[in-house]
Design a protein around this motif. Structure first.
Motif, mmCIF file in Angstrom:
data_model
loop_
_atom_site.group_PDB
_atom_site.id
_atom_site.type_symbol
_atom_site.label_atom_id
_atom_site.label_comp_id
_atom_site.label_asym_id
_atom_site.label_seq_id
_atom_site.Cartn_x
_atom_site.Cartn_y
_atom_site.Cartn_z
ATOM 1 N N PHE A 168 0.800 -1.163 -0.002
ATOM 2 C CA PHE A 168 -0.093 -0.065 0.070
ATOM 3 C C PHE A 168 1.081 1.315 -0.202
ATOM 4 C CE2 PHE A 168 -4.177 -1.752 2.101
ATOM 5 C CZ PHE A 168 -4.360 -2.465 1.267
ATOM 6 N N SER A 169 0.179 2.323 -0.411
ATOM 7 C CA SER A 169 1.051 3.630 -0.271
ATOM 8 C C SER A 169 0.802 4.164 1.151
ATOM 9 C CB SER A 169 0.257 4.657 -1.408
ATOM 10 O OG SER A 169 -1.125 5.040 -0.859
ATOM 11 N N LYS A 170 1.327 5.349 1.323
ATOM 12 C CA LYS A 170 1.509 5.875 2.850
ATOM 13 C C LYS A 170 -0.080 6.269 2.907
ATOM 14 C CE LYS A 170 3.488 9.415 5.545
ATOM 15 N NZ LYS A 170 4.541 10.366 5.396
ATOM 16 N N GLY A 171 -0.589 6.791 2.072
ATOM 17 C CA GLY A 171 -1.959 7.387 2.400
ATOM 18 C C GLY A 171 -2.937 6.050 2.313
ATOM 19 N N GLN A 172 -2.839 5.055 1.761
ATOM 20 C CA GLN A 172 -3.584 3.961 1.904
ATOM 21 C C GLN A 172 -3.555 3.328 3.095
ATOM 22 O OE1 GLN A 172 -2.282 1.598 -1.722
ATOM 23 N NE2 GLN A 172 -4.333 1.768 -2.621
ATOM 24 N N LYS A 173 -2.190 3.240 3.666
ATOM 25 C CA LYS A 173 -1.918 2.674 5.095
ATOM 26 C C LYS A 173 -2.689 3.391 6.104
ATOM 27 C CE LYS A 173 2.311 0.408 3.998
ATOM 28 N NZ LYS A 173 3.889 0.554 3.953
ATOM 29 N N MET A 174 -2.604 4.765 6.002
ATOM 30 C CA MET A 174 -3.241 5.753 7.037
ATOM 31 C C MET A 174 -4.609 5.379 6.755
ATOM 32 S SD MET A 174 -2.635 7.879 9.431
ATOM 33 C CE MET A 174 -3.654 7.193 10.451
ATOM 34 N N LYS A 175 -5.333 5.307 5.540
ATOM 35 C CA LYS A 175 -6.876 4.883 5.621
ATOM 36 C C LYS A 175 -7.291 3.571 6.261
ATOM 37 C CE LYS A 175 -7.475 7.423 1.376
ATOM 38 N NZ LYS A 175 -8.104 7.382 -0.150
ATOM 39 N N PHE A 226 -5.107 12.659 9.438
ATOM 40 C CA PHE A 226 -5.485 13.296 7.949
ATOM 41 C C PHE A 226 -4.267 13.690 7.430
ATOM 42 C CE2 PHE A 226 -8.932 14.339 11.297
ATOM 43 C CZ PHE A 226 -9.640 13.253 10.912
ATOM 44 N N VAL A 227 -3.017 13.329 8.027
ATOM 45 C CA VAL A 227 -1.965 13.837 7.228
ATOM 46 C C VAL A 227 -1.513 13.361 5.956
ATOM 47 C CG1 VAL A 227 -0.207 11.853 8.217
ATOM 48 C CG2 VAL A 227 0.682 14.447 7.507
ATOM 49 N N GLY A 228 -1.084 14.314 4.913
ATOM 50 C CA GLY A 228 -0.852 13.449 3.554
ATOM 51 C C GLY A 228 -2.020 13.523 2.656
ATOM 52 N N LYS A 229 -3.151 13.705 3.229
ATOM 53 C CA LYS A 229 -4.577 13.777 2.513
ATOM 54 C C LYS A 229 -4.752 14.973 1.627
ATOM 55 C CE LYS A 229 -6.876 9.989 4.721
ATOM 56 N NZ LYS A 229 -5.693 9.675 5.887
ATOM 57 N N ASP A 230 -5.429 14.973 0.677
ATOM 58 C CA ASP A 230 -5.892 16.141 -0.149
ATOM 59 C C ASP A 230 -7.189 16.760 0.740
ATOM 60 O OD1 ASP A 230 -8.424 15.188 -1.132
ATOM 61 O OD2 ASP A 230 -7.012 14.400 -2.757
ATOM 62 N N VAL A 231 -7.598 17.882 0.488
ATOM 63 C CA VAL A 231 -8.698 18.454 1.461
ATOM 64 C C VAL A 231 -9.993 17.699 1.177
ATOM 65 C CG1 VAL A 231 -9.224 20.001 -0.733
ATOM 66 C CG2 VAL A 231 -9.752 20.748 1.655
ATOM 67 N N PHE A 232 -10.276 17.117 0.066
ATOM 68 C CA PHE A 232 -11.408 16.367 -0.194
ATOM 69 C C PHE A 232 -11.118 15.160 0.848
ATOM 70 C CE2 PHE A 232 -10.839 18.951 -4.037
ATOM 71 C CZ PHE A 232 -12.359 19.825 -4.016
ATOM 72 N N SER A 233 -10.218 14.499 0.615
ATOM 73 C CA SER A 233 -10.166 13.121 1.498
ATOM 74 C C SER A 233 -10.121 13.463 2.894
ATOM 75 C CB SER A 233 -8.761 12.450 1.086
ATOM 76 O OG SER A 233 -8.646 12.169 -0.233
ATOM 77 N N ARG A 234 -9.511 14.654 3.333
ATOM 78 C CA ARG A 234 -9.537 15.039 4.680
ATOM 79 C C ARG A 234 -11.057 15.291 5.257
ATOM 80 N NH1 ARG A 234 -5.026 18.152 3.427
ATOM 81 N NH2 ARG A 234 -6.027 20.204 3.444
ATOM 82 N N ARG A 235 -11.797 15.921 4.495
ATOM 83 C CA ARG A 235 -12.991 16.269 4.841
ATOM 84 C C ARG A 235 -14.031 15.026 4.898
ATOM 85 N NH1 ARG A 235 -13.882 21.434 0.922
ATOM 86 N NH2 ARG A 235 -12.630 23.056 2.311
ATOM 87 N N ASP A 236 -13.732 14.084 3.816
ATOM 88 C CA ASP A 236 -14.397 12.556 3.919
ATOM 89 C C ASP A 236 -14.104 11.898 5.163
ATOM 90 O OD1 ASP A 236 -16.003 10.742 2.375
ATOM 91 O OD2 ASP A 236 -14.299 9.616 2.040
ATOM 92 N N SER A 237 -12.701 11.908 5.408
ATOM 93 C CA SER A 237 -12.350 11.171 6.679
ATOM 94 C C SER A 237 -12.918 11.639 8.037
ATOM 95 C CB SER A 237 -10.736 11.156 6.833
ATOM 96 O OG SER A 237 -10.228 10.491 5.720
#
Length: 240
Positions: free
Chosen positions: A125-132, A152-163
């Motif tokens: 997995f990528s770093k972002g996928q591991k955090m998810k 929420f580190v490393g996510k774009d603004v839309f992914s952060r809001r979604d999380s």
């Protein structure tokens, strides 16, 4: 309830945490732990999880030592607690064996919502996928205490809001949540309370409603904390 009593945790060359007071976090609060890099945010969360030794002081969960409450706690961290050679699917079954309240159905729903490959090894997995994945596992534990270090580190603004939305939607209102983040603008409408650290010391501790009543923002108070020469509680301006 989480209670910190005069906690002093030292490293060989510096004092990492030095709380000369009693800090109480009641059940059901969502608390943002804020501060610059190196201010002691991660050290505080690890201390609450029972990771590391204190020189002085005590941390309790509902009046009991942290080590007696692990099954009621979930630690969501960028460092990850997953098993790299497992797939998310196998990892979920693994967690279900150790956490009686682990919700496998909710976990599978989160894995699908985050579009994570359920049968692929986590090591790929990528770093972002591991955090998810870490967020999915933490939320599915249905823990009473969620301790989240920069989730929420490393996510774009839309992914952060979604999380953020998924996290809030998944809460019952009975959980106590502590989270560290640099994204103060995005969490101001989520947290009930903020604790601001500076060089391992609590600079100020306040409720968001009180802050708004004074016409202030988190950014305003963070700036005041950075500019302060002494570690004294911030005095709210008079409302008269």
């Amino acid at each position: 309830m989480i209670e910190l009593k005069y906690v002093n945790r030292r490293y060989p060359t510096s004092s990492a945490l030095q709380y000369k007071q009693i800090v109480t976090i009641p059940t059901g609060e969502i608390v943002g732990v804020l501060g610059e890099n190196g201010s002691g945010k991660t050290t505080l969360l690890k201390a609450i999880m029972g990771i590391g030794e204190f020189r002085d002081g005590e941390i309790t969960i509902d009046g009991k030592p942290v080590r007696d409450q692990y099954e009621r706690m979930a630690f969501i961290t960028e460092e990850g607690s997953y098993v790299p050679d497992m797939s998310p699917q196998k990892y979920g079954r693994f967690l279900a064996e150790f956490y009686p309240k682990f919700d496998e159905t909710h976990y599978a729903e989160l894995i699908e919502a985050y579009e994570l490959p359920a049968t692929r090894r986590i090591r790929t997995f990528s770093k972002g996928q591991k955090m998810k994945l870490e967020i999915c596992a933490g939320l599915a534990k249905r823990a009473d205490y969620l301790i989240m270090d920069e989730p929420f580190v490393g996510k774009d603004v839309f992914s952060r809001r979604d999380s953020l939305k998924r996290m809030i939607d998944g809460l019952t209102g009975e959980e106590t949540v502590l989270l560290t983040t640099h994204l103060i603008d995005e969490i101001e409408n989520v947290i009930d309370r903020a604790i601001i650290l500076h060089k391992g010391i609590i600079r100020t501790d306040f409720y968001i409603d009180d802050m708004r009543a004074q016409g202030l923002s988190l950014a305003d108070i963070m700036q005041e904390a950075r500019e302060a020469k002494f570690y004294s509680p911030i005095r709210w301006p008079s409302s008269n």
